[in-house]
Design a protein around this motif. Structure first.
Motif, PDB file in Angstrom:
ATOM      1  N   ILE A 147      -2.118   7.879  -9.630  1.00  0.00           N
ATOM      2  CA  ILE A 147      -2.094   7.805  -8.165  1.00  0.00           C
ATOM      3  C   ILE A 147      -3.022   6.689  -7.686  1.00  0.00           C
ATOM      4  CG2 ILE A 147      -2.532   9.061  -6.039  1.00  0.00           C
ATOM      5  CD1 ILE A 147      -0.091  10.011  -7.607  1.00  0.00           C
ATOM      6  N   ALA A 148      -4.175   6.555  -8.349  1.00  0.00           N
ATOM      7  CA  ALA A 148      -5.112   5.496  -7.960  1.00  0.00           C
ATOM      8  C   ALA A 148      -4.492   4.117  -8.167  1.00  0.00           C
ATOM      9  CB  ALA A 148      -6.399   5.632  -8.771  1.00  0.00           C
ATOM     10  N   ASN A 149      -3.768   3.918  -9.260  1.00  0.00           N
ATOM     11  CA  ASN A 149      -3.103   2.632  -9.497  1.00  0.00           C
ATOM     12  C   ASN A 149      -2.082   2.328  -8.405  1.00  0.00           C
ATOM     13  OD1 ASN A 149      -4.613   2.492 -11.787  1.00  0.00           O
ATOM     14  ND2 ASN A 149      -2.903   2.347 -13.207  1.00  0.00           N
ATOM     15  N   LEU A 150      -1.306   3.358  -8.013  1.00  0.00           N
ATOM     16  CA  LEU A 150      -0.299   3.136  -6.967  1.00  0.00           C
ATOM     17  C   LEU A 150      -0.957   2.795  -5.630  1.00  0.00           C
ATOM     18  CD1 LEU A 150       2.251   6.007  -7.744  1.00  0.00           C
ATOM     19  CD2 LEU A 150       2.396   3.595  -8.369  1.00  0.00           C
ATOM     20  N   LEU A 151      -2.037   3.512  -5.286  1.00  0.00           N
ATOM     21  CA  LEU A 151      -2.719   3.239  -4.027  1.00  0.00           C
ATOM     22  C   LEU A 151      -3.383   1.860  -4.059  1.00  0.00           C
ATOM     23  CD1 LEU A 151      -4.314   6.732  -3.292  1.00  0.00           C
ATOM     24  CD2 LEU A 151      -2.362   5.681  -2.151  1.00  0.00           C
ATOM     25  N   ASP A 152      -3.941   1.503  -5.211  1.00  0.00           N
ATOM     26  CA  ASP A 152      -4.573   0.196  -5.327  1.00  0.00           C
ATOM     27  C   ASP A 152      -3.551  -0.919  -5.125  1.00  0.00           C
ATOM     28  OD1 ASP A 152      -7.070  -1.362  -6.228  1.00  0.00           O
ATOM     29  OD2 ASP A 152      -5.522  -2.106  -7.595  1.00  0.00           O
ATOM     30  N   ASN A 153      -2.360  -0.779  -5.748  1.00  0.00           N
ATOM     31  CA  ASN A 153      -1.302  -1.778  -5.556  1.00  0.00           C
ATOM     32  C   ASN A 153      -0.842  -1.830  -4.106  1.00  0.00           C
ATOM     33  OD1 ASN A 153      -1.313  -2.573  -8.216  1.00  0.00           O
ATOM     34  ND2 ASN A 153       0.427  -1.298  -8.809  1.00  0.00           N
ATOM     35  N   ALA A 154      -0.690  -0.637  -3.502  1.00  0.00           N
ATOM     36  CA  ALA A 154      -0.202  -0.596  -2.119  1.00  0.00           C
ATOM     37  C   ALA A 154      -1.185  -1.292  -1.175  1.00  0.00           C
ATOM     38  CB  ALA A 154       0.017   0.850  -1.688  1.00  0.00           C
ATOM     39  N   ALA A 156      -0.147 -14.792  -7.081  1.00  0.00           N
ATOM     40  CA  ALA A 156      -1.407 -15.222  -6.485  1.00  0.00           C
ATOM     41  C   ALA A 156      -2.365 -14.065  -6.237  1.00  0.00           C
ATOM     42  CB  ALA A 156      -1.140 -15.954  -5.167  1.00  0.00           C
ATOM     43  N   THR A 157      -1.941 -12.853  -6.507  1.00  0.00           N
ATOM     44  CA  THR A 157      -2.777 -11.675  -6.274  1.00  0.00           C
ATOM     45  C   THR A 157      -3.490 -11.303  -7.566  1.00  0.00           C
ATOM     46  OG1 THR A 157      -1.168 -10.914  -4.654  1.00  0.00           O
ATOM     47  CG2 THR A 157      -2.790  -9.311  -5.433  1.00  0.00           C
ATOM     48  N   PRO A 158      -4.802 -10.986  -7.507  1.00  0.00           N
ATOM     49  CA  PRO A 158      -5.515 -10.601  -8.731  1.00  0.00           C
ATOM     50  C   PRO A 158      -4.885  -9.361  -9.362  1.00  0.00           C
ATOM     51  CG  PRO A 158      -7.051 -11.053  -6.939  1.00  0.00           C
ATOM     52  CD  PRO A 158      -5.686 -11.042  -6.331  1.00  0.00           C
ATOM     53  N   GLY A 159      -4.844  -9.343 -10.685  1.00  0.00           N
ATOM     54  CA  GLY A 159      -4.292  -8.197 -11.409  1.00  0.00           C
ATOM     55  C   GLY A 159      -3.830  -8.608 -12.786  1.00  0.00           C
ATOM     56  N   SER A 160      -3.540  -7.594 -13.596  1.00  0.00           N
ATOM     57  CA  SER A 160      -3.135  -7.850 -14.988  1.00  0.00           C
ATOM     58  C   SER A 160      -1.703  -7.432 -15.279  1.00  0.00           C
ATOM     59  CB  SER A 160      -4.070  -7.098 -15.944  1.00  0.00           C
ATOM     60  OG  SER A 160      -4.015  -5.703 -15.688  1.00  0.00           O
ATOM     61  N   GLY A 161      -1.021  -6.790 -14.328  1.00  0.00           N
ATOM     62  CA  GLY A 161       0.352  -6.355 -14.583  1.00  0.00           C
ATOM     63  C   GLY A 161       0.444  -5.102 -15.428  1.00  0.00           C
ATOM     64  N   LEU A 162      -0.650  -4.287 -15.436  1.00  0.00           N
ATOM     65  CA  LEU A 162      -0.647  -3.066 -16.255  1.00  0.00           C
ATOM     66  C   LEU A 162      -0.642  -1.792 -15.411  1.00  0.00           C
ATOM     67  CD1 LEU A 162      -3.232  -4.070 -19.003  1.00  0.00           C
ATOM     68  CD2 LEU A 162      -0.753  -3.921 -19.244  1.00  0.00           C
ATOM     69  N   GLY A 163      -0.782  -1.915 -14.087  1.00  0.00           N
ATOM     70  CA  GLY A 163      -0.878  -0.721 -13.243  1.00  0.00           C
ATOM     71  C   GLY A 163       0.348   0.158 -13.309  1.00  0.00           C
TER      72      GLY A 163
END
Length: 438
Positions: free
Chosen positions: A334-341, A393-400
């Protein structure tokens, strides 16, 4: 098994025929003896002798055997036996022996009956029955031999047929063991069990190849995604080592290098959590829980982050949602989804966390007002290190989403991506988790 069943059948048939002949003969002799004894009680020895002679007169087949003698002497009163056969001394004894009747030797089944002052033998000539029994026995032996022969032949044919149908499987598995993962089992086109087995094995091989390609792709992605932060951290540390004007600049360079290394560590931790979830290693931590407090904790954490970015954070949660699962993994998903949102929602947009109880499942949804995902990208959203063009262009690793997908699979659930508001542009994204009810 076939031979044993067939031999048992033949044995039963033999018992029902040859045994029936013996039982029929004994029943006829016993009935005859009882009738003669009754005649003796009514008319004495004279009446008994007359009854025996009457029976012999009407015996067309010449199978009946009788001999009536005086108890103390050898004077023959009636009958067609030449002499008294060798018989047991006990009254009512049954025995088989060879006798002479009317000058002809024959196998006989006899019954001895002692009457006051008289000795009586009642029997039947079994010559024809003995011949029939012998023929039946020979037939049973020949039939048993034929059964064994056909059983061995059938077993050999069955084994040969199985080996022929399984030979492509052996050849393919040997080729795969030798490293040729492109080999597949040829189908016969009959649609039988062997073809279904071959289709299942071919599907398994396709899955293995897909997983191997996935591992290869993950390895390439790891090498690609980690190369840049590692090189950047190394360059900054080298610059700090060679050209640092003061201690404050050195400290800032070291802190930036540590931050880059922490980002690399987070990538590896995410990969380990995904691997644990996909392997089912966390299933031992499953326990009954109420999902609403978990969702409330995640909302409390990310509501502050949303407000800091000028976003509105909304929740729609029921009072209770009973579930059996891993609380920490569900919270992480749930935290990963909220972080992406929050990451993809522009200032002034809305991030929504909602949950509801369905008849057969629990549904959790996270919606945002971001750019959303095109259908082509949704099909790859759960793959490791996948990032859509709009997220470059958004920070992240593509693992969420990969971790979310692994957690949902561990809980035997379903992950669905859809437009949050299809009638608007951009449509946003709504991620739905469906988890089975306990």
């Amino acid at each position: 098994m076939f031979a044993s069943a067939a031999i048992a059948l033949v044995a039963v048939l033999w018992w029902a025929t040859a045994g029936a002949l013996d039982r029929q003969t004994d029943a006829a002799i016993r009935a005859d003896a009882i009738a003669l004894a009754e005649r003796w009680r009514e008319a004495g020895a004279t009446g008994l002798a007359e009854a025996i002679e009457e029976r012999l007169a009407v015996d067309v087949e010449n199978e009946s055997l009788y001999l009536l003698l005086e108890a103390e002497g050898t004077r023959r009163l009636a009958g067609n036996l030449d002499r008294w056969p060798n018989a047991p001394a006990a009254e009512g004894a049954w025995f088989r022996t060879r006798v002479l009747h009317d000058g002809v030797a024959a196998e006989a089944r006899l019954h001895r009956l002692d009457l006051p002052g008289l000795r009586l033998i009642v029997g039947r000539d079994e010559s024809e029955r003995e011949q029939l029994r012998r023929l039946l026995t020979e037939g049973v032996l020949w039939a048993s031999g034929a059964v064994v022969l056909f059983a061995l032949l059938g077993a050999w044919m069955l084994r040969h047929a199985l080996q022929t149908r399984m030979r492509p499987v052996f050849a393919t598995t040997a080729a795969i063991a030798g490293g040729d993962l492109a080999s597949r089992i040829a189908l016969s086109g009959r649609g039988d069990e062997f073809d279904r087995l071959a289709q299942t094995l071919n599907g398994m091989l396709e899955r293995i190849v897909t997983l191997m390609e996935g591992v290869r792709g993950v390895s390439d992605a790891i090498a690609h995604d980690l190369r840049t932060p590692i090189a950047r951290a190394r360059a900054k540390l080298e610059d700090a080592l060679s050209d640092v004007p003061d201690e404050a600049a050195l400290r800032a360079a070291v802190e930036q290098g540590i931050a880059d290394l922490d980002g690399i560590s987070r990538i590896f931790q995410a990969l380990l959590r995904i691997a644990e979830a996909e392997a089912g290693a966390r299933r031992a931590a499953f326990a009954p829980l109420d999902l609403v407090p978990v969702l409330a904790d995640a909302a409390e954490i990310y509501e502050v982050a949303a407000e800091a970015r000028g976003q509105h954070f909304a929740t729609d949660l029921p009072e209770r949602l009973e579930l059996v699962g891993d609380r920490d993994l569900l919270l992480q998903a749930i935290a990963n989804l909220l972080d992406n949102a929050i990451k993809f929602t522009p200032p002034g947009g809305t991030v929504t966390l909602a949950a509801r109880l369905l008849p057969a499942a629990i549904e959790v949804a996270v919606a945002d007002d971001g750019p959303g995902l095109v259908p082509e990208d949704r099909a790859h959203a759960g793959e490791r290190f996948f990032r859509a063009d709009k997220a470059r262009a958004t920070p992240g690793s593509g693992l969420g989403l990969s971790l979310v997908q692994a957690v949902v699979n561990l809980h035997a659930g379903e992950l669905r991506l859809e437009d949050a508001t299809p009638d608007r542009t951009p449509p946003g994204l709504r991620v739905v988790l469906r988890l089975p009810k306990p």
